[in-house]
Design an enzyme around this catalytic site. Structure first.
Site, mmCIF file in Angstrom:
data_model
loop_
_atom_site.group_PDB
_atom_site.id
_atom_site.type_symbol
_atom_site.label_atom_id
_atom_site.label_comp_id
_atom_site.label_asym_id
_atom_site.label_seq_id
_atom_site.Cartn_x
_atom_site.Cartn_y
_atom_site.Cartn_z
ATOM 1 N N ASP A 1 -17.116 7.947 39.870
ATOM 2 C CA ASP A 1 -16.282 9.314 39.862
ATOM 3 C C ASP A 1 -17.143 10.394 40.601
ATOM 4 O O ASP A 1 -18.379 10.220 40.478
ATOM 5 C CB ASP A 1 -16.502 9.706 38.314
ATOM 6 C CG ASP A 1 -15.517 8.955 37.485
ATOM 7 O OD1 ASP A 1 -15.015 7.932 37.916
ATOM 8 O OD2 ASP A 1 -15.386 9.177 36.107
ATOM 9 N N ASP B 1 -3.212 5.398 32.790
ATOM 10 C CA ASP B 1 -4.093 5.822 31.695
ATOM 11 C C ASP B 1 -3.218 5.616 30.275
ATOM 12 O O ASP B 1 -2.298 6.342 30.303
ATOM 13 C CB ASP B 1 -4.490 7.242 31.904
ATOM 14 C CG ASP B 1 -5.709 7.566 33.076
ATOM 15 O OD1 ASP B 1 -6.144 6.519 33.423
ATOM 16 O OD2 ASP B 1 -5.816 8.508 33.410
#
Lengths: 257, 224
Positions: A12, A131
């Site tokens: 990330d 997701d």
């Protein structure tokens, strides 16, 4: 058969620095993207994924620079996601050196973007990130739905149906993250991984919840995943990529050693 | 110092290809261009490419590089990568059929749908499906060196390279095939002729062995 199951460390990136949030909230610094990517390449990672979690669009350029630097010295496949809204974003990232671009929320708001992008640059460059959360009660037939906004906002869209639709629109690969497992270290949601993997012809990357090496094995063997993605277990040195591969190989999974 | 030209016809990730070559081409000049004169001045030519066959053929035409490729093929070492291999064949099934450059007689075909791993198919239990394989063929597969070749120097037979494709090459003749892969079926992944080497996999994304292949290419005299 010859094709290795892939291990993909995920970084990330926020404003040019690698971070990993636990359930997307608690964030710890895990280093500079170029040196982390170089280290993973040397350690035998099969691919690297960058997710740009930078909130401000002013910092787009920072991410392009990161991609350019990494692509100039790390010669394994590089997937970049986060903040992709238009085909022009896809092109800019590919031109900076990304091999694949991962589209997430924008696909939910505008599914045609997946078709446009894959028509323009080829399916093999388009990953759709999904997701997902389990929305059924214990004891019910399991059901999963797509969530946006880091897992906070339900969309009412069924995960498996969505996966099929994305494949039809031209996605070349799916990155399936179980938001209710992400950061928990209790293992992938194997139910949804299997359901999605069985439903589509394209490769599926399992993500969310890896805490031990057995979880990687389960993702492939029980979940049917073609690749497994993990962050914290690798970033914080709990396990090395080579160790993970040796463990998988010992359980009969074909890996690139 | 030699000049290595990477043909830019607007399809694909040229940066990775040029950077990978630069990383192994000590002091050589690496130029990314669609300019016919510069391509003609090259000591070696690399033709990468990704995307759909019809788009690649159209882009090659629009960039005005088809003639360069046709004229220069055979005169100096040429490397085709991924679509840079597929466009060399006669015809591709992609986009409802598209004629390619026909520099290497053969067809480009799509993987079967569904595709099964026949190596694990048990004839006595036909109902228990052999493992289904995903398409695109994406990831690291073993490449069998069907024939020895200078570009395999320093690379183990069976080494893994990175692939990302849904269509594969079926050359009419086995003569040119120097590398094979098995994914649902056996197919050609590397072909070579005098001053030509072309591969379906991505050496620029295949870590150490990929870089070794590129290193071999930039010192290759073109013989097979």
């Amino acid at each position: 058969m010859g094709l290795a199951k892939r291990i993909i460390p995920c970084l990330d990136v926020d404003a040019g620095r690698v971070v990993k949030g636990v359930k997307f909230l608690d964030i710890r610094d895990a280093g500079d993207p170029v040196s982390v990517a170089r280290g993973y390449n040397e350690a035998g990672a099969d691919e690297i994924t960058f997710l740009d979690i930078t909130a401000s669009s002013d910092n787009r350029e920072t991410m392009y620079n990161v991609v350019e630097q990494v692509a100039s010295e790390v010669f394994i496949p590089l997937t970049v996601g986060g903040g992709i809204r238009a085909v022009s974003d896809v092109r800019t990232l590919l031109n900076a050196g990304a091999d694949k671009v991962s589209i997430n929320t924008a696909a939910v708001h505008n599914p045609e973007l997946v078709r446009e992008a894959s028509d323009k640059v080829g399916s093999q460059c388009i990953v759709v990130a999904i997701d997902s959360k389990c929305v059924s009660e214990p004891g019910e037939t399991p059901r999963w739905e797509i969530f946006t906004h880091g897992g906070r906002k339900p969309t009412g869209i069924d995960t498996v149906e969505w996966a099929i639709k994305m494949a039809e629109l031209g996605a070349g690969e799916l990155l399936l993250t179980s938001m209710d497992r992400d950061g928990t270290k209790i293992g992938f949601d194997l139910g949804v991984t299997k359901a999605v993997s069985d439903a589509v012809e394209i490769p599926v990357i399992a993500s969310g919840g890896v805490g031990e090496l057995q979880h990687l094995v389960d993702g492939v063997v029980k979940g049917g995943a073609d690749a497994v993605l993990a962050a914290s277990i690798f970033h914080f040195g709990e396990f090395a990529i080579g160790e993970a591969k040796a463990f998988m190989q010992a359980q009969g999974i074909e890996v690139r050693i | 110092m030699q000049r290595i030209v990477v043909i830019d016809y607007g399809m694909g990730n040229l940066r990775s290809v040029s950077k990978a070559i630069e990383s192994v081409a000590d002091g050589d000049e690496v130029v990314v261009t669609s300019d016919a004169d510069i391509i003609a001045s090259a000591d070696r030519i690399v033709c990468p490419g990704q995307g759909a066959a019809a788009d690649c053929m159209a882009a090659l035409g629009d960039a005005g590089v088809v003639e360069s490729i046709q004229q220069l093929m055979g005169s100096r070492p040429f490397m085709g990568i991924c679509m840079g291999l597929q466009v060399l064949l006669t015809h591709s099934e992609e986009n409802e059929g598209i004629d390619c450059l026909n520099l290497l007689p053969g067809q480009v075909r799509r993987f079967d749908n569904p595709l099964f791993d026949k190596t694990k198919f048990d004839e006595t239990k036909p109902d228990e499906h052999a493992q289904r394989l995903k398409v695109p063929h994406m990831g690291w597969s073993k490449v069998d060196q069907a024939r020895s070749h200078p570009l395999w120097s320093g690379i183990d037979d069976g080494a893994r390279f990175y692939f990302a494709h849904s269509y594969y090459c079926a050359p009419d003749s086995d003569e040119a095939v120097v590398g094979r892969c098995n994914y649902g079926k056996e197919f050609a992944v590397a072909v070579a002729q005098t001053k030509l080497f072309a591969c379906q996999f991505h050496p620029e994304k295949s870590a150490r062995d990929g870089l070794q292949l590129l290193r071999n290419f930039i010192s290759w005299d073109g013989s097979v």
